[in-house]
Scaffold this motif. Sequence first.
Motif, PDB file in Angstrom:
ATOM      1  N   TYR A 282      -5.000   3.065  -0.007  1.00 53.21           N
ATOM      2  CA  TYR A 282      -5.028   1.755  -0.666  1.00 53.21           C
ATOM      3  C   TYR A 282      -5.353   1.933  -2.136  1.00 53.21           C
ATOM      4  N   GLY A 283      -6.313   2.803  -2.434  1.00 53.94           N
ATOM      5  CA  GLY A 283      -6.669   3.038  -3.837  1.00 53.94           C
ATOM      6  C   GLY A 283      -5.495   3.601  -4.614  1.00 53.94           C
ATOM      7  N   ALA A 284      -4.737   4.501  -4.024  1.00 59.43           N
ATOM      8  CA  ALA A 284      -3.572   5.069  -4.709  1.00 59.43           C
ATOM      9  C   ALA A 284      -2.504   4.005  -4.906  1.00 59.43           C
ATOM     10  N   GLN A 285      -2.410   3.061  -4.001  1.00 55.13           N
ATOM     11  CA  GLN A 285      -1.444   1.965  -4.155  1.00 55.13           C
ATOM     12  C   GLN A 285      -1.834   1.072  -5.334  1.00 55.13           C
ATOM     13  N   ALA A 290      -0.628  -0.427 -10.896  1.00 58.36           N
ATOM     14  CA  ALA A 290      -1.107  -0.599 -12.265  1.00 58.36           C
ATOM     15  C   ALA A 290      -0.292   0.227 -13.251  1.00 58.36           C
ATOM     16  N   ASN A 291       0.151   1.409 -12.820  1.00 61.69           N
ATOM     17  CA  ASN A 291       0.871   2.301 -13.736  1.00 61.69           C
ATOM     18  C   ASN A 291       2.375   2.031 -13.770  1.00 61.69           C
ATOM     19  N   LYS A 292       2.986   1.651 -12.633  1.00 63.12           N
ATOM     20  CA  LYS A 292       4.440   1.518 -12.575  1.00 63.12           C
ATOM     21  C   LYS A 292       4.929   0.103 -12.334  1.00 63.12           C
ATOM     22  N   ALA A 298       3.154  -4.081  -3.609  1.00 65.94           N
ATOM     23  CA  ALA A 298       1.814  -4.674  -3.745  1.00 65.94           C
ATOM     24  C   ALA A 298       0.842  -3.897  -2.865  1.00 65.94           C
ATOM     25  N   PRO A 299      -0.342  -3.589  -3.345  1.00 63.02           N
ATOM     26  CA  PRO A 299      -1.319  -2.824  -2.561  1.00 63.02           C
ATOM     27  C   PRO A 299      -1.539  -3.442  -1.175  1.00 63.02           C
ATOM     28  N   GLY A 300      -1.500  -2.586  -0.154  1.00 64.06           N
ATOM     29  CA  GLY A 300      -1.689  -3.046   1.214  1.00 64.06           C
ATOM     30  C   GLY A 300      -0.403  -3.408   1.926  1.00 64.06           C
TER      31      GLY A 300
END
Length: 358
Positions: A282-285, A290-292, A298-300
């Motif tokens: 989840y943190g990597a998502q 944020a970067n791309k 979307a996270p999750g």
Amino acid sequence: MGAVVVTADAHEPTTTSTASDTSKLARAAAARASTAYLAQLRTQAVAAAQTVVDEASRVRSDAAQAAVPEEVLAELDAATAALQVAMEDVTASDLPVRSRNVSRDAERAEDAERSQDAEPEAEAQVDTESAAVAAAPVDPAAPGVEVEPEVAPGDRLAEVTLPDVADPATTPLREALDRVKQAADVVLTTTEQKKAEAAAAQAAAEEAARVAAEQEAQRAAWKASLQGYANGQIPSSALCGVSFDSAALLRCDAAQALEALDAAFFAQFGTHLDVSDSYRSYGAQVACRANKGRLCAAPGTSNHGMGVAVDLGGNVQSFGTAQHEWMRQHAPAYQWTLPEWARQGGSKPEPWHWEYVG
């Protein structure tokens, strides 16, 4: 006084005639006995040959069921036909002897016919009772019931022999019988080979089905093993790696399928699949988004977060390359696919993004 003189010359013709007649009768009786005995031997020879014909028929039927090639059966067919011709020749050579018994056979037939006419009702009743007995099922376990053991096709062939007599009429019969036995041996050997091959193929198919069922059950268990985890919250201990990339982590069934796909890819190009991203926490998502921006889900919600997606490099990441086109054609066989939205002309083209759909 008068006297009657009987000379030896007066009696000699009578004595010689009587001895000659007796000798002729003896020779005639011996000839008749010899002829009858020879006829009996020929009848036995034909009966033995018929047994071989019947056994050859059983051998052929069993071979046909075992899918023995027709070219192997052709010699047995030809040998059996030659044996039947030889049987007919022996039977025909015995006709003069057997014709003397025609009248006696006719008398017996007439007696049997008169007997049938005299008691039609009784005979009909016997026939009905016999038919009922024949139709009734036989219990092999019943006391006093003897069941003949089943004889495999061809087992009787070696036991069949012709009467040991020097009879020119049966010589072709002996030669034809030997030919049938030799042809039957070839067919029997081929039949056993075909049966063994079929049994081996059946065993292999059953084993393959068993292994496939076990693998399917394992894949189902792997798929169910992550159902209790939220997207991006799966511990690495619940995931599986692949042998060609120590950093890659996926749901275990997806990892197994990617391993097989990589083996096929390597056989084609001589290089392994280049995995740039696999399971995404989840943190990597959050960081990816944020970067791309919209290039990351979307996270999750990302399939990466459930361990069923990879991003690939090594020329797979570009439309039109040999590696990308090969993946388009072959990856679905391993249950990996490029989603519609990620394809060229899709809503968000990403040639590097591949998902497991197993």
